[in-house]
Design an enzyme around this catalytic site. Structure first.
Site, PDB file in Angstrom:
ATOM      1  N   ARG A  39       0.821  -1.214   0.000  1.00 15.06           N
ATOM      2  CA  ARG A  39       0.000   0.000   0.000  1.00 15.06           C
ATOM      3  C   ARG A  39       0.851   1.258   0.000  1.00 15.06           C
ATOM      4  O   ARG A  39       0.427   2.301  -0.543  1.00 15.06           O
ATOM      5  CB  ARG A  39      -0.947  -0.015   1.198  1.00 15.06           C
ATOM      6  CG  ARG A  39      -2.081  -1.015   1.045  1.00 15.06           C
ATOM      7  CD  ARG A  39      -3.044  -0.978   2.207  1.00 15.06           C
ATOM      8  NE  ARG A  39      -4.166  -1.882   1.969  1.00 15.06           N
ATOM      9  CZ  ARG A  39      -5.119  -2.145   2.867  1.00 15.06           C
ATOM     10  NH1 ARG A  39      -5.084  -1.573   4.058  1.00 15.06           N
ATOM     11  NH2 ARG A  39      -6.094  -2.972   2.569  1.00 15.06           N
ATOM     12  N   LYS A 205     -18.882 -16.756   1.653  1.00 16.88           N
ATOM     13  CA  LYS A 205     -20.329 -16.613   1.786  1.00 16.88           C
ATOM     14  C   LYS A 205     -20.962 -15.943   0.572  1.00 16.88           C
ATOM     15  O   LYS A 205     -20.484 -14.916   0.101  1.00 16.88           O
ATOM     16  CB  LYS A 205     -20.673 -15.812   3.047  1.00 16.88           C
ATOM     17  CG  LYS A 205     -20.259 -16.499   4.345  1.00 16.88           C
ATOM     18  CD  LYS A 205     -20.676 -15.677   5.541  1.00 16.88           C
ATOM     19  CE  LYS A 205     -20.321 -16.380   6.849  1.00 16.88           C
ATOM     20  NZ  LYS A 205     -20.760 -15.598   8.032  1.00 16.88           N
ATOM     21  N   GLY A 358      -7.964  -7.366  -1.190  1.00 19.17           N
ATOM     22  CA  GLY A 358      -8.133  -8.367  -0.153  1.00 19.17           C
ATOM     23  C   GLY A 358      -7.494  -9.695  -0.499  1.00 19.17           C
ATOM     24  O   GLY A 358      -6.358  -9.764  -0.970  1.00 19.17           O
ATOM     25  N   GLY A 381     -13.244  -4.140  -0.060  1.00 12.53           N
ATOM     26  CA  GLY A 381     -14.622  -3.713   0.143  1.00 12.53           C
ATOM     27  C   GLY A 381     -15.078  -2.687  -0.869  1.00 12.53           C
ATOM     28  O   GLY A 381     -16.198  -2.741  -1.383  1.00 12.53           O
TER      29      GLY A 381
END
Length: 404
Positions: A39, A205, A358, A381
């Site tokens: 990052r 999920k 991620g 996200g």
């Protein structure tokens, strides 16, 4: 409409002006040492461009999730040290984020100079998107630049209230070079993809990505499913899933998606299973119709790797978000590594290959293919919400380019 970037400013427009620069410096730190420069390196082009322009740069970032105000475990001091090393110029760090000490430190920043303020989340007003906190920061900021795509989906004081306050006093709120790149590649994949357009979704999920699945179904030529979320689709097909991770309450939703998608949605045809998900697990390959009670599905199988690889080889636009299995454990890593290589090979042939942040970004790194991808996002996200068609507050508040 396109958001204005630092590249849109005329030469000399930033010289001597104070730029409030929002970065995502939420990096792993152990024993006071930064463990991963990803990052930090991602924002170096923007920092170099602003320094060359003669801007007086004041950096803001969150770090971790401090609960009750200042906590030395979440200080940005080690990050300032590493940022200076990577940039090869001095970076002044101030252990404050608001108040007279900040005002005084900002006044001392020279043209091309760098000041990093302490963790914005030490102030409860940050996550509350406190307008007063944003206005206090805006008092000393002539221009706002957001290069923190990973936080753009959150309306916090440093991503929404501050740029709004800067614009209210006549300043501009701009995208940095990293932010512009994120929006350009993710936007290209969604708005006008070269076809065939293939999306690869994995992870645990279906509920966490249902909006993405529904949004992509109307746009893609193929939607490839992997990870534990595939298990819920298996249940919807009436298949045995043993003791695998599933979402029983989402089975009707999975059935509806299968009916709506038809042949566009691809599920694994075989699996790697074991009686336990662990780094030492002994696995066996079974067809998806041969999973037994007590089995735990940990990865896609080799026939699925071939099937998915064939689809990806035909693709001209690929978006990937989520691993195909428990890839952090060696017995269940092969499926994710295989898909990563297939996507990289497609990119080698000229396909647009965009990897979500991620776990997907980590998987591409582990597979050694990050450099071959068209773009690896820094925001998990944020990229998910953009893929789902959501508005990102940290982007929506930026100045728009007229006529776009």
């Amino acid at each position: 409409m396109r958001r204005k970037t630092i590249e849109d400013l005329p030469q000399g427009a930033l010289r001597g002006r104070v730029v409030a620069l929002r970065l995502d410096l939420n990096v792993p730190v152990a024993d006071g040492v930064v463990q991963d420069d990803t990052r930090i390196d991602a924002v170096l082009p923007t920092l170099r461009r602003l320094r060359e322009a003669g801007a007086r740069i004041v950096m803001l970032s969150h770090f971790g999730r401090p609960k009750d105000g200042p906590d030395p475990r979440y200080s940005l001091a080690p990050v300032a040290t590493r940022l200076a090393e990577r940039l090869e110029v001095p970076v002044h760090f101030l252990d404050q984020w608001r108040g007279p000490a900040v005002d005084a430190a900002v006044a001392e920043v020279a043209d091309g100079g760098l000041l990093l303020l302490e963790n914005t989340r030490f102030d409860p007003g940050e996550t509350a998107n406190d307008a007063e906190l944003g206005a206090e920061w805006a008092r000393w900021a002539d221009v706002y630049v957001n290069d923190a795509f990973g936080t753009a989906h959150r309306a916090h004081a440093s991503t929404e209230a501050l740029p709004r306050a800067v614009r209210a006093k006549g300043g501009e709120a701009l995208a940095g070079l990293l932010m512009e790149r994120e929006l350009r590649f993710l936007g290209s994949a969604l708005s006008d993809p070269e076809r065939p357009f293939v999306a690869v979704l994995g992870g645990a999920k279906i509920s966490g990505k249902i909006d993405v699945v529904q949004a992509l179904l109307d746009r893609v030529d193929r939607l490839i499913i992997g990870g534990a979320m595939a298990n819920t689709f298996f249940l919807a097909l009436g298949l045995e899933t043993g003791d695998s991770l599933v979402e029983q309450d989402r089975v009707p939703m999975a059935a509806d998606l299968l009916a709506r998608a038809g042949e566009r949605l691809l599920l694994p045809v075989d699996c790697r299973v074991s009686d336990v998900i662990s780094p030492e697990a002994a696995t066996r390959i079974v067809e998806r119709t041969q999973v037994e009670p007590g089995d735990r599905i940990g990865d896609i199988g080799p026939a699925t790797e071939t099937l998915y690889g064939t689809e990806l080889a035909r693709a001209r636009t690929i978006v990937w978000n989520g691993p195909m299995g428990v890839f952090e454990m060696a017995p269940f890593a092969q499926g994710t590594l295989s898909v990563a290589e297939s996507i990289a090979e497609a990119a080698d042939r000229g396909a647009l290959a965009v990897v979500g942040g991620g776990d997907s970004a980590l998987a591409a790194e582990v597979a050694g293919v990050s450099e071959r991808m068209t773009h690896v996002s820094t925001g998990g996200g944020a990229s998910l919400e953009l893929l789902a068609g959501e508005t990102l507050p940290g982007v929506d508040v930026l100045t728009m380019v007229e006529g776009t």
